[in-house]
Design an enzyme around this catalytic site. Structure first.
Site, PDB file in Angstrom:
ATOM      1  N   HIS A  47       7.311 -33.053  51.695  1.00 22.02           N
ATOM      2  CA  HIS A  47       7.615 -32.695  53.093  1.00 22.02           C
ATOM      3  C   HIS A  47       8.367 -33.844  53.758  1.00 22.02           C
ATOM      4  CE1 HIS A  47       7.074 -31.905  57.356  1.00 22.02           C
ATOM      5  NE2 HIS A  47       7.008 -30.637  57.007  1.00 22.02           N
ATOM      6  N   GLU A  52      14.194 -27.381  54.777  1.00 19.85           N
ATOM      7  CA  GLU A  52      13.801 -27.768  56.131  1.00 19.85           C
ATOM      8  C   GLU A  52      14.715 -28.897  56.612  1.00 19.85           C
ATOM      9  OE1 GLU A  52       9.430 -26.744  57.060  1.00 19.85           O
ATOM     10  OE2 GLU A  52       9.450 -28.650  56.025  1.00 19.85           O
TER      11      GLU A  52
HETATM   12  P1  PGA Z   1       7.899 -26.976  62.896  1.00 29.12           P
HETATM   13  O1  PGA Z   1       7.488 -27.663  61.502  1.00 29.12           O
HETATM   14  O2  PGA Z   1       7.817 -25.462  62.669  1.00 29.12           O
HETATM   15  O3  PGA Z   1       6.879 -27.446  63.886  1.00 29.12           O
HETATM   16  O4  PGA Z   1       9.280 -27.400  63.207  1.00 29.12           O
HETATM   17  C1  PGA Z   1       7.910 -27.161  60.268  1.00 29.12           C
HETATM   18  C2  PGA Z   1       7.441 -28.055  59.148  1.00 29.12           C
HETATM   19  O5  PGA Z   1       7.420 -29.274  59.320  1.00 29.12           O
HETATM   20  O6  PGA Z   1       7.084 -27.585  58.037  1.00 29.12           O
END
Ligand code: PGA
Length: 256
Positions: free
Chosen positions: A100, A171
Site C-alpha cells: 500500500h 491507487e
Molecule cells: P481513500 O483511501 O479511499 O481514503 O482515498 C484508499 C486507500 O488508501 O486504499
C-alpha cells in the site's frame, strides 16, 4: 474491455480501514452493513487493523473475506511488532494488502520488500492485493506507465513461476485520502497498461486477475469508475468506514 475472449475477472470491492476501528467498532460496523454478499455479486473484502482481525472474523456476514493490511516476509522470528503470513492465516485472514502506498511512502517499504511479501503471502495461502500507483510528481513527469510497470514487475520477481492468484489495486498516490479522484480516462489508461503486462506474463490467465481502482472512491463516483474499461473493482479507504456508504459502493459495483 478486458480482451476479446469474453472472460472477465471477478468483481471485488475492498475496504481498507487503515488505523481505524477497534474491536467493538468492528462489531458495530458488521451489524449495520447491509449489502448483499450473495454468490454472483461482488466479492467483498475488509482489511481491519490487526488488533480487530478476530472481531471482524467473528462478526462478518457470510461471503465477506477478511485480510490484514501488511505482513512480514519471514515466517517467524525476532521482528517486534510484525505479523507473518502464517500468523495472519491462523487468525482467520484470507487476504493481505501488499505495498500500500502508505507503507511505501510513510514507512519506507521498497519494491524488494514488496516482492518478498508477495511471495510470503502466496507461500502460505493468503491472497495478496498488490497496490501500485504513481505520485503526483511522477504523473506530472509523464512517468505513470513506467512507475506502475516497474512496481508490478518487481512485485512478481520472487514468485515461483507464473501465478495468477493475486489481485492488483491501482491507487494513484495523489488521489488517496485527498478527495481528488482520477478521471475514468486516467484509470482506463493505467489499468490497460497493467492488463497488457499481465497478458505478456500470464497469457489467458491474465483474465483471472482483478484490477481494482483506489483513491477517494465514494458512493457518488463508484458507478462511473466501475464503468471504465478494465476496472474490476474498488479499494475504498475513508468511505468504507461508514457501513451505509460502503454498502452503497458494493451495490454500485454490481453494475459492471
Ligand atoms: P481513500 O483511501 O479511499 O481514503 O482515498 C484508499 C486507500 O488508501 O486504499
Amino acid at each position: 474491455m478486458s480482451g476479446g475472449s469474453g472472460r472477465r475477472p471477478p468483481v471485488v470491492v475492498a475496504a481498507n480501514w487503515k488505523m481505524h476501528k477497534d474491536p467493538p467498532a468492528t462489531g458495530s460496523f458488521f451489524r449495520e452493513f447491509r449489502a448483499s454478499t450473495a454468490e454472483g455479486g461482488p466479492r467483498v473484502l475488509v482489511f481491519p487493523p490487526a488488533a480487530s482481525l478476530a472481531a471482524a472474523v467473528a462478526a462478518r456476514p457470510p461471503g465477506v473475506s477478511i485480510g490484514v493490511q501488511n505482513i512480514h516476509w519471514e515466517d517467524k522470528g525476532a521482528f517486534t511488532g510484525e505479523i507473518s503470513a502464517p500468523i495472519a492465516r491462523g487468525a482467520g485472514a484470507s487476504h493481505a494488502l501488499v505495498g500500500h502506498s502508505e507503507r511505501r511512502h510513510l514507512f519506507g517499504e521498497s519494491d524488494a520488500d514488496v516482492a518478498r511479501k508477495m511471495a510470503a503471502a502466496l507461500r502460505h495461502g493468503l491472497v495478496p492485493l498488490l497496490c501500485v500507483g504513481e505520485t503526483l510528481r511522477e504523473r506530472e513527469a509523464g512517468r505513470v506507465e513506467e512507475v506502475v510497470l516497474r512496481q508490478l514487475d518487481r512485485a512478481l520477481e520472487e514468485l515461483p513461476g507464473a501465478r495468477a492468484d493475486f489481485l492488483i489495486a491501482y491507487e494513484p498516490v495523489w488521489a488517496i485520502n485527498t478527495g481528488r479522484t482520477a478521471t475514468p480516462a486516467d484509470v482506463e489508461a493505467a489499468h490497460g497498461t497493467l492488463r497488457g503486462r499481465l497478458r505478456e506474463r500470464l497469457g489467458a490467465a491474465a483474465a483471472d486477475v482483478s484490477i481494482l481502482y483506489g483513491g477517494s472512491v465514494k458512493p457518488a463516483n463508484a458507478r462511473a469508475l466501475m464503468a471504465a474499461d478494465d476496472v474490476d473493482g474498488l479499494l475504498v479507504g475513508g468511505a468504507s468506514l461508514d457501513a451505509d456508504q460502503f454498502a452503497d459502493i458494493v451495490e454500485a459495483a454490481r453494475s459492471r
